[in-house]
Write an enzyme that holds these catalytic residues in place. Sequence first.
Site, PDB file in Angstrom:
ATOM      1  N   PRO A  78       0.830  -1.216   0.000  1.00 33.31           N
ATOM      2  CA  PRO A  78       0.000   0.000   0.000  1.00 33.31           C
ATOM      3  C   PRO A  78       0.858   1.257   0.000  1.00 33.31           C
ATOM      4  CG  PRO A  78       0.128  -0.914   2.217  1.00 33.31           C
ATOM      5  CD  PRO A  78       0.812  -1.896   1.306  1.00 33.31           C
ATOM      6  N   THR A  79       0.518   2.202  -0.853  1.00 35.22           N
ATOM      7  CA  THR A  79       1.217   3.485  -0.871  1.00 35.22           C
ATOM      8  C   THR A  79       0.205   4.613  -1.039  1.00 35.22           C
ATOM      9  OG1 THR A  79       1.627   3.260  -3.251  1.00 35.22           O
ATOM     10  CG2 THR A  79       3.414   2.596  -1.779  1.00 35.22           C
ATOM     11  N   SER A 107      -4.142   1.691  -0.060  1.00 34.58           N
ATOM     12  CA  SER A 107      -3.863   2.495   1.139  1.00 34.58           C
ATOM     13  C   SER A 107      -5.087   3.277   1.589  1.00 34.58           C
ATOM     14  CB  SER A 107      -2.733   3.479   0.828  1.00 34.58           C
ATOM     15  OG  SER A 107      -2.660   4.487   1.828  1.00 34.58           O
ATOM     16  N   GLN A 127      -5.637  -1.549   3.180  1.00 32.82           N
ATOM     17  CA  GLN A 127      -4.738  -1.148   4.266  1.00 32.82           C
ATOM     18  C   GLN A 127      -5.437  -0.119   5.127  1.00 32.82           C
ATOM     19  OE1 GLN A 127      -2.812   2.179   4.143  1.00 32.82           O
ATOM     20  NE2 GLN A 127      -2.487   1.773   6.328  1.00 32.82           N
ATOM     21  N   TYR A 129      -5.471   2.553   8.237  1.00 32.73           N
ATOM     22  CA  TYR A 129      -4.930   3.361   9.328  1.00 32.73           C
ATOM     23  C   TYR A 129      -6.078   3.532  10.313  1.00 32.73           C
ATOM     24  CZ  TYR A 129      -0.515   4.691   7.022  1.00 32.73           C
ATOM     25  OH  TYR A 129       0.732   4.689   6.450  1.00 32.73           O
ATOM     26  N   THR A 155      -1.945  -1.133   9.576  1.00 32.14           N
ATOM     27  CA  THR A 155      -0.553  -0.673   9.692  1.00 32.14           C
ATOM     28  C   THR A 155      -0.313  -0.183  11.113  1.00 32.14           C
ATOM     29  OG1 THR A 155      -0.449  -0.121   7.367  1.00 32.14           O
ATOM     30  CG2 THR A 155       1.154   0.958   8.788  1.00 32.14           C
ATOM     31  N   LYS A 214       0.568  -5.082   9.756  1.00 27.72           N
ATOM     32  CA  LYS A 214       1.719  -4.645   8.950  1.00 27.72           C
ATOM     33  C   LYS A 214       2.604  -3.706   9.767  1.00 27.72           C
ATOM     34  CE  LYS A 214       2.799  -2.110   4.642  1.00 27.72           C
ATOM     35  NZ  LYS A 214       3.265  -0.781   5.063  1.00 27.72           N
ATOM     36  N   HIS A 238       8.213  -0.091   7.115  1.00 28.81           N
ATOM     37  CA  HIS A 238       7.609   0.981   6.325  1.00 28.81           C
ATOM     38  C   HIS A 238       8.597   1.497   5.268  1.00 28.81           C
ATOM     39  CE1 HIS A 238       3.713   3.269   7.014  1.00 28.81           C
ATOM     40  NE2 HIS A 238       4.205   3.931   5.976  1.00 28.81           N
ATOM     41  N   ASP A 269       8.138  -6.900   3.460  1.00 30.18           N
ATOM     42  CA  ASP A 269       8.433  -5.913   2.419  1.00 30.18           C
ATOM     43  C   ASP A 269       9.643  -5.090   2.835  1.00 30.18           C
ATOM     44  OD1 ASP A 269       7.780  -3.698   4.054  1.00 30.18           O
ATOM     45  OD2 ASP A 269       5.802  -3.440   3.183  1.00 30.18           O
ATOM     46  N   GLY A 270      10.138  -4.278   1.888  1.00 35.58           N
ATOM     47  CA  GLY A 270      11.293  -3.431   2.143  1.00 35.58           C
ATOM     48  C   GLY A 270      12.499  -3.911   1.357  1.00 35.58           C
ATOM     49  N   ARG A 273      13.550  -5.893  -4.917  1.00 36.62           N
ATOM     50  CA  ARG A 273      13.791  -5.269  -6.225  1.00 36.62           C
ATOM     51  C   ARG A 273      13.938  -6.278  -7.352  1.00 36.62           C
ATOM     52  NH1 ARG A 273      12.104  -2.159  -3.289  1.00 36.62           N
ATOM     53  NH2 ARG A 273      13.009  -0.225  -2.513  1.00 36.62           N
ATOM     54  N   GLY A 292       7.024  -1.787  -2.773  1.00 38.08           N
ATOM     55  CA  GLY A 292       6.523  -0.421  -2.616  1.00 38.08           C
ATOM     56  C   GLY A 292       7.026   0.508  -3.701  1.00 38.08           C
ATOM     57  N   ARG A 293       8.159   1.122  -3.472  1.00 35.63           N
ATOM     58  CA  ARG A 293       8.647   2.185  -4.358  1.00 35.63           C
ATOM     59  C   ARG A 293       8.735   1.803  -5.844  1.00 35.63           C
ATOM     60  NH1 ARG A 293      11.338   2.593   0.378  1.00 35.63           N
ATOM     61  NH2 ARG A 293      11.348   4.583   1.492  1.00 35.63           N
TER      62      ARG A 293
END
Length: 339
Positions: A78-79, A107, A127, A129, A155, A214, A238, A269-270, A273, A292-293
């Site tokens: 989620p972003t 998100s 996701q 909050y 999260t 998460k 995160h 995650d994190g 690549r 993510g990114r």
Amino acid sequence: VSDPVNLHDFCARARDTLGESACAYLDGGASDEITLRENEAAFQRRRLRPRVLRDVTDIDTTTRLLGAAVAMPIGVAPTAYNALFHPDAEPAVARAAAHRDVMYVASTNSSCSMETIAKAEGPRWFQLYAQEDDAVTGALIRRAEAAGYGALVVTVDTAAPARRERDTRLSDSDTRAAQGNAAPGQWLEAAAPFLTWELIGRVRDSTSLPLVLKGIMTGEDAALAVEHGAAAVWVSNHGGRQLDRAPATLEVLEEVVAAVGGGAEVYVDGGVRRGADAIIAVALGARAVFVGRPVLYALACGGEQGVRDALRILDEELRNAMALLGVRSVGDISRECVV
Ligand SMILES: Cc1cc2nc3c(=O)[nH]c(=O)nc-3n(C[C@H](O)[C@H](O)[C@H](O)COP(=O)(O)O)c2cc1C
């Protein structure tokens, strides 16, 4: 310029096209960005042990996440505020994920409403909050249920606002411009000092959707998550955006898997690549990894098609590494695959 051949290519291109503040928000981590760098470095330290002569004519990358069939053990994390990166925003990412049967996590702070995103009709989780007011949280949960989201990803690593100095220097406020799930005049807060295990219990009791926590980074909290009814534990710092100097997620994965003891699924995650990163995480006990990114770089480069291309590349890399490693299915990936 040739087509991107790996996820790094999307990153380089996106940085050429995005404005300074969007770049800072996307790339940045907390404080000295030690954790941000460590996430990727931890994957790069591991090595794969190839087994040969095993007939890898047919490779099967499919798996199930909380019962949902997906094409590969790699999902979209989620972003927030995807409209900063491309006008087609979250719906484009969700459609690309649906096109490839990849899990998409929407998100709370999406630029578009969760109902609009759900039109992609792929495998999807919401996701959450959690908000200080249970009624506000409850309303989000009801909407997620109605829109066909299959799980709530709560999260839990945002007890305090992030100290992302790249953003601070640009004194950026427009990252918060577009927000799709808030009622008019309402602000959905990510930073949540009021989060407690007791609140997690209230969320669990208020829905029949399975709960994913998460932002778990220790065996202790993983065990508590299972005790509090979590169906899955998502190892995450995160993306290095909250507590700098937290360990790399891959470094705590085995501790979490041991503490969960089969009582819940484990994701991480994190710094993912490459397709091979997914294999490493699965070998260490994860059910899936999330990205993510890189998805946002791909969105910035080419909208829905960009994200389709990024997911195709990950799929191709995963198949290639599985074949060269001598594993035919995700279930064949075991601890012996990695050193
Ligand atoms: C721009 C950006 C926005 C994010 N927004 C959220 C969010 O709204 N909710 C959330 O739980 N995590 C959010 N995250 C964290 C991601 O879900 C994920 O944990 C992290 O990006 C994984 O690391 P990676 O970027 O190295 O793949 C965000 C990350 C980025 C880069």
